[in-house]
Design an enzyme around this catalytic site. Structure first.
Site, PDB file in Angstrom:
ATOM      1  N   LYS A 291       0.830  -1.206   0.000  1.00 41.73           N
ATOM      2  CA  LYS A 291       0.000   0.000   0.000  1.00 41.73           C
ATOM      3  C   LYS A 291       0.868   1.260   0.000  1.00 41.73           C
ATOM      4  CE  LYS A 291      -3.641  -0.144   2.768  1.00 41.73           C
ATOM      5  NZ  LYS A 291      -4.992   0.020   2.236  1.00 41.73           N
TER       6      LYS A 291
ATOM      7  N   ARG B 279      -3.437   2.716   8.671  1.00 39.13           N
ATOM      8  CA  ARG B 279      -3.719   1.407   8.062  1.00 39.13           C
ATOM      9  C   ARG B 279      -2.458   0.566   8.049  1.00 39.13           C
ATOM     10  NH1 ARG B 279      -6.871   4.944   4.680  1.00 39.13           N
ATOM     11  NH2 ARG B 279      -8.966   4.114   4.392  1.00 39.13           N
TER      12      ARG B 279
ATOM     13  N   GLY C 108      -5.648 -10.889   7.118  1.00 38.05           N
ATOM     14  CA  GLY C 108      -5.663 -11.301   8.528  1.00 38.05           C
ATOM     15  C   GLY C 108      -5.231 -10.210   9.486  1.00 38.05           C
TER      16      GLY C 108
ATOM     17  N   MET D  32      -4.704  -6.075  11.088  1.00 39.74           N
ATOM     18  CA  MET D  32      -5.502  -4.910  11.419  1.00 39.74           C
ATOM     19  C   MET D  32      -5.699  -4.085  10.157  1.00 39.74           C
ATOM     20  SD  MET D  32      -4.810  -1.551  13.592  1.00 39.74           S
ATOM     21  CE  MET D  32      -4.822  -0.461  12.192  1.00 39.74           C
TER      22      MET D  32
ATOM     23  N   ARG E 207      -3.503  -1.327  -6.392  1.00 46.47           N
ATOM     24  CA  ARG E 207      -2.671  -2.525  -6.267  1.00 46.47           C
ATOM     25  C   ARG E 207      -3.067  -3.498  -7.367  1.00 46.47           C
ATOM     26  NH1 ARG E 207      -5.536  -5.076  -0.866  1.00 46.47           N
ATOM     27  NH2 ARG E 207      -7.627  -4.595  -1.530  1.00 46.47           N
TER      28      ARG E 207
ATOM     29  N   HIS F 216     -15.615  -8.573   1.265  1.00 51.47           N
ATOM     30  CA  HIS F 216     -14.531  -9.427   1.746  1.00 51.47           C
ATOM     31  C   HIS F 216     -14.662 -10.839   1.183  1.00 51.47           C
ATOM     32  CE1 HIS F 216     -12.670 -12.147   4.747  1.00 51.47           C
ATOM     33  NE2 HIS F 216     -11.711 -11.237   4.711  1.00 51.47           N
TER      34      HIS F 216
ATOM     35  N   SER G 266      12.688 -43.668 -13.406  1.00 50.08           N
ATOM     36  CA  SER G 266      11.568 -42.787 -13.080  1.00 50.08           C
ATOM     37  C   SER G 266      11.495 -42.700 -11.558  1.00 50.08           C
ATOM     38  CB  SER G 266      10.277 -43.355 -13.648  1.00 50.08           C
ATOM     39  OG  SER G 266       9.217 -42.505 -13.271  1.00 50.08           O
TER      40      SER G 266
ATOM     41  N   CYS H 299       7.500 -39.759 -11.372  1.00 52.35           N
ATOM     42  CA  CYS H 299       6.085 -40.129 -11.482  1.00 52.35           C
ATOM     43  C   CYS H 299       5.382 -40.131 -10.131  1.00 52.35           C
ATOM     44  CB  CYS H 299       5.917 -41.456 -12.208  1.00 52.35           C
ATOM     45  SG  CYS H 299       6.701 -42.822 -11.350  1.00 52.35           S
TER      46      CYS H 299
ATOM     47  N   TYR I 123      11.551 -35.388 -18.094  1.00 50.51           N
ATOM     48  CA  TYR I 123      10.123 -35.105 -18.028  1.00 50.51           C
ATOM     49  C   TYR I 123       9.596 -35.245 -16.605  1.00 50.51           C
ATOM     50  CZ  TYR I 123       9.443 -40.148 -17.638  1.00 50.51           C
ATOM     51  OH  TYR I 123       9.486 -41.444 -17.196  1.00 50.51           O
TER      52      TYR I 123
HETATM   53  C1  PEP Z   1       5.943 -43.587  -6.066  1.00 48.44           C
HETATM   54  O1  PEP Z   1       6.284 -44.325  -5.147  1.00 48.44           O
HETATM   55  O2  PEP Z   1       6.269 -42.388  -6.123  1.00 48.44           O
HETATM   56  C2  PEP Z   1       5.092 -44.095  -7.143  1.00 48.44           C
HETATM   57  C3  PEP Z   1       4.835 -43.344  -8.198  1.00 48.44           C
HETATM   58  O3  PEP Z   1       4.541 -45.305  -6.993  1.00 48.44           O
HETATM   59  P1  PEP Z   1       3.283 -45.632  -6.069  1.00 48.44           P
HETATM   60  O4  PEP Z   1       2.701 -44.331  -5.645  1.00 48.44           O
HETATM   61  O5  PEP Z   1       2.364 -46.420  -6.915  1.00 48.44           O
HETATM   62  O6  PEP Z   1       3.894 -46.398  -4.962  1.00 48.44           O
END
Ligand code: PEP
Ligand code: MG
Length: 900
Positions: A27, A97, A106, A108, A357, A473, A782, A849, A869
């Site tokens: 502000k 303010r 959250g 004053m 803002r 709000h 992976s 993954c 990836y």
């Molecule tokens: C993991 O362990 O990150 C995974 C992808 O396998 P799962 O969640 O199936 O154990």
């Protein structure tokens, strides 16, 4: 020279500027910037955030030079405004303010009219020529000061605001309905009654000395930085506790000086849709707080789409002030190159700006504004991409109500924040938190919301309020949180005490299901079914820009052709994880699976597996077809076998009946498969090693599906067969041999080959340590960061929920490491795994993954760690694409973005 703790602004110049947000708060920095731009801003000064830190370091004391710096700054304000602080004839009144680096509901908020007392009130009356106005201002000061600074608040949820009780009694005694019907004498009495109330309840006198008032308010702002609400807000939003807040002291201007005065808030573009229309609300003859508090419903500033014929717009009533406002908003948007949220006051026809803002907006608006601003030449594509928070996209990707579904609309309010939400009605914020903690979906229903409701709002699916406009709000906070909100739904009559609301002749009680359509402003009874959103146009454009920037690939975790299709539509470039176990549960498959588990020997198992094979093949065929030549990583069976057997007596008896075996045999099998630590037990490649026929069947299903797809539809597939839970190179080579053998057999049966890879999950800490050896054999890695986090921390992923929440609250961990990758610890294991793996196989393909693959901070880490990836659930694919682009932008350096 001593440190500068006070920065003045006003009269078309300022000590500070917009880029000093860390020191002056959002502000304060923007008030300084507006002054520098020559925009009319009431003069004032900002006490820095640094002072807040010093104040706490000095045990809630101030350095001696602060007093002098404040007095000097006040003198400047007095000169610019032509009035004196505490001057009985010509009093300068100020507001105080808070203002942190980022806006924090959250904390004053505001104390207005500081400087008024028994003497200066007469000066104000003489100056304004309005006795009622003078006493009303004084009454407001005592009330606000009593509440905010001296802490006179309701003692329980049920108790009404004690000041409002006195005010209502006065109205009753006078036989009037509105505050505005009270006379100057009534208000004068109220001042004394409020003061007496403060004395009685708080044991202190209301301070009459303006300087004492000012110091009290400054102290309250600094104190509110460490108030419970602010701490909660910081926790929810990841704001560090040492940032501190600034204090803004600013000359008062009055929107309640009569019918030629008013006050309002506006957005330079529509914050819900992003459309390029000036969008605002105002109230005539009112003070700023009246607009946002939702007590009176404001009117639109212009004849944009929000207004209806019977509403009086600011443009109609005060065309000159409106024109000035229009010039200013255009100037501000051009200057900041972003949509602004502004506050203004008109005092007797003259327009003053109180705040600007960056405006909070829905994800849909954020995308539209960013794309539009690129075509308007205001920003470049990179800036546009950087302006959209990846996590915010979640709002766009989630389902909307099925237009064909039957809806029982019971009331209509304002479409304050879009989205579709269903949940059970809850009326109090702490109840909301309690219900949500039990896993209930809830809709928070309030007469209006206040910063105290932040916790409840954050766990609600949606928010419904009876009062308040588009800038109330509830509306502003809900939009910021990406929650659906219907505000100002006057048709519902809420009874907090009995926990119900009535609408027409219908009663909705706590726990009843309702649904909210935040785009239409509709409140519906029950749970309304939803459909997948249609994403196109601006969204695709922005995602294409993101794709042009990002370097890391984005795949998906999908186990069915349908999920795979959803992910491809969201831009997935392959599948990073197919969990084959999910395929064993459906229909007849579970029977064959159980037959396999119950079999006493290899022959029996093979017989049962032969029944599963065609199902598995069909599944893979469908997935390969949808993925149309994109890589597909398929993981061999991972969970312990007991997961496929029933554990309840009743279900075991049913299984025995179905399979024609004695129930004892089933019970004995369940007992024999019981493990003390199943997550560390007979699962993953350990199953494949003891029962190679399972891996063999799965590999055969994969290769047969690939060959048949080629033969029948001339379509390519790129299977990547993945071995789970490898901890030693021996485990991997054992399974690889089974897979390669199955491939050879299938290829010779078909007379041609399919290109494939065999790789492994890296999810056991030991695998990271010996990654060099594993990579000599494995063609890809992976990272299964779910298990890696489980085993790295030693926290059971199924039980950690019991204590992790507490860990985060206590600050032992910054976040739940199963949601956000622990870069400090587990991240090292990942980096080591990649580095060691690539030391023996430089072109090793590496991905992730675990759940972290779709979490923006973790995606950034994966980019930095050099992965090829990330893979995540279909709905998170766009989030990962955008987060991956952000990772590159961050790496390349600061983007041109003035207001964050
Ligand atoms: C993991 O362990 O990150 C995974 C992808 O396998 P799962 O969640 O199936 O154990
Ligand atoms: Mg795992």
């Amino acid at each position: 020279m001593s440190a500068q703790y006070v920065y003045a602004f006003g009269g078309s110049k300022a000590d500070g500027a917009a880029d000093m947000k860390n020191l002056l708060g959002g502000k304060g920095a923007n008030l300084a910037e507006m002054s520098n731009l020559g925009i009319p801003v009431p003069a004032g000064f900002t006490i820095t955030t640094e002072m807040c830190s010093v104040y706490y370091k000095m045990n809630r004391q101030y350095p001696p030079e602060l007093d002098q710096q404040i007095r000097q700054a006040m003198t400047k304000v007095e000169q610019i405004m032509g009035a004196g602080f505490g001057d009985r004839d010509n009093p300068l009144l100020v507001s105080v303010r808070s203002g942190a680096r980022v806006s924090m509901p959250g904390m004053m908020d505001t104390v207005l009219n500081l400087g008024l007392n028994k003497e200066t009130v007469n000066g104000l009356i003489a100056k304004s020529g309005n006795e009622r106005f003078g006493w009303d201002s004084y009454r407001r000061l005592v009330q606000m000061y009593g509440d905010v600074v001296l802490g006179l608040k309701p003692e329980s949820k049920e108790e009404e605001d004690p000041f409002e009780v006195v005010l209502n009694e006065k109205k009753k005694a006078r036989g009037v309905a509105l505050d505005t019907d009270l006379t100057a004498d009534d208000l004068k009495e109220l001042v004394e009654e409020f003061k007496a109330l403060i004395k009685k309840r708080m044991g202190v006198e209301f301070p009459e000395d303006p300087w004492q008032q000012l110091w009290g308010a400054i102290e309250a702002v600094f104190g509110s930085w460490n108030g419970a609400r602010a701490i909660k807000y910081r926790q929810l939003n990841g704001i560090p506790g040492d940032w501190g807040t600034a204090v803004n002291v600013q000359a008062m201007v009055y929107g309640n000086m009569g019918e030629d005065s008013g006050t309002g808030v506006a957005f330079t573009r529509d914050p819900a849709t992003g459309r390029k229309i000036f969008y605002g609300e105002y109230l005539l003859n009112a003070q700023g707080e009246d607009v946002v508090s939702g007590i009176r419903t404001p009117q639109p500033v212009n004849k944009g789409t929000q207004s209806s014929a019977d509403q009086q717009t600011l443009q109609d009533i005060m065309p000159v002030a409106y024109k000035t406002l229009e010039d200013i908003y255009l100037k501000l948007e051009k200057h900041y190159r972003d949509m602004q949220d502004i506050e203004f006051t008109i005092q007797q026809g003259k327009l003053w700006m109180l705040q600007t803002r960056m405006g909070k907006r829905t994800a849909a608006a954020a995308v539209k504004i960013a794309v539009d601003m690129v075509s308007e030449g205001l920003i470049d594509k990179r800036t546009a991409v950087s302006r959209i928070e990846p996590a915010q996209l979640d709002q766009l990707l989630h389902p909307t109500f099925d237009p064909k579904a039957e809806k029982k609309v019971i009331a209509k309010g304002l479409p304050a924040s879009p989205g579709a939400a269903s949940g059970r009605v809850v009326f109090h914020s702490d109840d909301a938190e309690e219900w949500a903690a039990r896993g209930e979906k809830i809709i928070l229903v309030r007469i209006e919301t206040s910063p105290e409701d932040i916790g409840g709002m954050s766990v609600a699916q949606g928010i419904l309020t009876a009062f308040g406009g588009m800038t109330s709000h509830a509306a502003v906070v809900a939009r910021g949180m990406g929650k659906c909100c219907v505000a100002g739904c006057g048709a519902i009559a809420i009874n907090y005490k009995n926990k119900l609301f009535a609408v027409n002749d219908l009663t909705v009680k706590e726990g009843d299901w309702i649904s909210l359509d935040g785009s239409a402003g509709e409140v519906m009874l029950g749970q309304v079914p939803t459909v997948v959103p249609d994403l196109s146009g601006d969204f695709n454009k922005l995602m294409e820009w993101a794709d042009g920037i990002r370097k890391i690939g984005v795949r998906t975790n999908a186990d069915t052709p349908n999920d795979s299709q959803v992910a491809v539509n969201f831009g997935a470039e392959g599948i990073g994880l197919t969990r084959t176990e999910h395929m064993f549960f459906e229909g007849d498959r579970i029977k064959a699976m159980r037959e396999m588990i119950l079999a006493d020997d290899v022959e029996g198992r093979k017989k049962a597996l032969a029944k599963i094979l065609p199902y598995q093949k069909d599944d893979f065929y469908g997935i390969f077809k949808v993925m149309d030549g994109r890589p597909v990583t398929i993981r061999l069976l991972d969970p312990p076998l007991h997961e496929f057997l029933p554990h309840e007596d009743e279900n075991q008896a049913e299984m025995a009946r179905e399979m024609g075996v004695p129930v004892e045999k089933i019970k004995a099998k369940v007992d024999s498969l019981h493990e003390f630590n199943p997550m560390l037990g007979h699962r993953g490649c350990r199953l494949g090693t003891t029962y190679p026929e399972i891996s063999e069947m799965q590999a055969r299903a994969i290769f047969e599906a690939a060959c048949e797809l080629k033969k029948k539809e001339n379509m390519d597939s790129h299977p990547e067969v993945m071995v789970p839970l490898v901890g030693t190179v021996g485990e991997f080579t054992d399974q690889k041999a089974v897979i390669d053998k199955a491939a050879e057999a299938v290829f010779s049966e078909h007379g041609f080959k399919i290109e494939y890879m065999v790789g492994t999950m890296i999810e056991i800490p030991r695998a990271c340590l010996v990654a060099d050896k594993i990579a000599e054999q494995a063609e890809f890695f992976s990272f299964g960061t779910n298990d890696l986090t489980q085993m790295g921390f030693g926290y059971s992923r199924d039980d950690a929920g019991k204590f992790l929440h507490e860990y985060v609250i206590k600050g032992i961990l910054p976040e739940d490491p199963f949601q956000v990758l622990d870069q400090e610890g587990i991240g090292q294991l990942v980096e080591m795994g990649i580095q060691r793996g690539r030391s023996t196989r430089p072109n090793l393909k590496v991905g992730i993954c675990g759940e972290h693959g779709g979490e923006p901070n973790s995606v950034e880490f994966c980019h930095r760690a050099g992965m090829n990836y990330v893979s995540c659930s279909p709905y998170r694919v766009p989030i990962a694409r955008l987060a991956a682009a952000h990772a590159v932008i961050k790496e390349q350096g600061k983007v041109e973005q003035k207001d964050v």
